[in-house]
Write an enzyme that holds these catalytic residues in place. Structure first.
Site, PDB file in Angstrom:
ATOM      1  N   HIS A  56       0.746  -1.361  -0.043  1.00  0.00           N
ATOM      2  CA  HIS A  56      -0.059   0.021   0.039  1.00  0.00           C
ATOM      3  C   HIS A  56       0.848   1.158   0.024  1.00  0.00           C
ATOM      4  O   HIS A  56       0.808   2.169  -1.045  1.00  0.00           O
ATOM      5  CB  HIS A  56      -0.891  -0.037   1.404  1.00  0.00           C
TER       6      HIS A  56
HETATM    7  C1  BDR Z   1      -2.837   0.594   5.567  1.00  0.00           C
HETATM    8  O1  BDR Z   1      -3.158   0.146   6.862  1.00  0.00           O
HETATM    9  C2  BDR Z   1      -1.587  -0.533   7.255  1.00  0.00           C
HETATM   10  O2  BDR Z   1      -1.888  -1.701   7.910  1.00  0.00           O
HETATM   11  C3  BDR Z   1      -0.806  -0.351   6.309  1.00  0.00           C
HETATM   12  O3  BDR Z   1       0.423   0.060   6.572  1.00  0.00           O
HETATM   13  C4  BDR Z   1      -1.338   0.899   5.151  1.00  0.00           C
HETATM   14  O4  BDR Z   1      -0.889   2.069   5.693  1.00  0.00           O
HETATM   15  C5  BDR Z   1      -3.754  -0.238   4.605  1.00  0.00           C
HETATM   16  O5  BDR Z   1      -4.919  -0.126   5.090  1.00  0.00           O
END
Ligand code: BDR
Ligand code: CA
Length: 310
Positions: free
Chosen positions: A240
């Site tokens: 992400h």
């Molecule tokens: C986001 O949530 C976290 O677990 C990850 O680092 C990312 O920023 C994705 O939903």
């Protein structure tokens, strides 16, 4: 002139890759890294951020600890994805570089006031608590922010931590509401985009072949992708947070729409939902460039090239 950024983060393996990508890229000058509670508690995210800086050979980077809980709610964490430490995978040595003594919120305020107006971009890749707190404490900084490029929210993909909400927004929806309503230029990387940045075998083996840094990154993705592959039935896990940094380096990898996005803060069922007016039916004024698609091959080519420089 490199673009000045501050990364606000809760590492998190994908946060860690975002930090590495930024530190490997001469187009960006990272003024500091501000940590927040999110994937794991603050005491771990600030240590993880320092470990990642040392991995990148940047023990000179300034790392600040910020808010240890959301503005109004109890903290929700994601050890089920990121592991007990938040950075499970190959164990990195305890950091020797210091944690800065200033609070992250004060660093954000002081830096935005000290640098020329419109010259500092914020890159929040965790819950938005620090950013919202800075805006509340010092409203004069809002007009000085060049742009906010954040990872959070979803439209077609809807949610990952609840059926209706993405983790970063759900953890601190009141903070997200402050940031989305602040009026600064806002670029949003939602799950709709980041779920295309998948850690497939060839992409990860290319990273692993880079050497020591690539091997650590591959150990992180080996760890967290098991959870996502099982959950989504996909051939890899979404990376992400590095999408934000990739956007700063190569915006042409992403496409999106200028739309209105509001944050649900009242409903128990949809708390933290990003109500994204993708089809522009609300008549509400656009407040964000909300991304919808990305060139995943181009993204991994960029990531592999840059991590190879560390
Ligand atoms: C986001 O949530 C976290 O677990 C990850 O680092 C990312 O920023 C994705 O939903
Ligand atoms: Ca994150």
């Amino acid at each position: 002139m490199p673009r000045k950024i501050i990364i606000d983060t809760d590492p998190g393996q994908d946060d860690a890759v975002a930090i590495l990508l930024a530190l490997a890229s001469s187009e960006l000058e990272v003024l500091g890294i501000t940590c927040v509670a999110g994937n794991v508690p603050l005491a771990l995210t600030e240590v993880n951020a320092r470990k990642v800086c040392e991995l990148a050979g940047r023990a000179d980077m300034r790392v600040f600890a910020g808010c240890d809980r959301p503005l109004m709610r109890r903290l929700i964490t994601a050890e089920h994805v990121h592991g007990k430490t938040g950075l499970d995978g190959v164990a990195l040595p305890a950091p020797t570089m210091p944690l800065q003594s200033a609070h992250a919120v004060d660093f954000l305020i002081d830096t935005l006031r000290a640098e020329p107006a419109g010259s500092v971009t914020l890159v929040p890749i965790g819950p938005l608590t620090n950013i919202a707190m800075a805006m509340r404490k010092a409203p004069d900084i809002v007009g000085r922010i060049a742009e906010i490029v954040l990872m959070g929210g979803a439209y077609f993909e809807v949610g990952n931590i609840t059926p209706a909400a993405e983790f970063n927004i759900h953890v601190d929806p009141e903070a997200a509401e402050i940031v989305f309503r602040a009026g600064c230029p806002l670029v949003v990387m939602p799950l709709d985009v980041t779920h295309k940045a998948l850690t497939t075998r060839p992409r990860i083996e290319a990273l692993r072949a880079l050497g020591p840094v690539g091997q650590v990154v591959a150990s992180w993705t080996d760890f967290f992708e098991r959870f996502d592959m099982e959950k989504y039935g996909s051939e890899g896990a979404p990376l992400h947070d590095p999408c934000t940094i990739a956007y700063l380096l190569k915006p042409e990898l992403f496409t999106g729409r200028e739309i209105n996005v509001e944050i649900e803060t009242g409903s128990a069922l949809t708390l933290g939902m990003t109500v994204a007016d993708w089809w522009r039916v609300s008549g509400r004024a656009p407040n964000a460039l909300f991304m919808g698609d990305m060139d995943a091959e181009g993204f991994f080519a960029l990531l592999t090239d840059r991590l190879g420089r560390l």
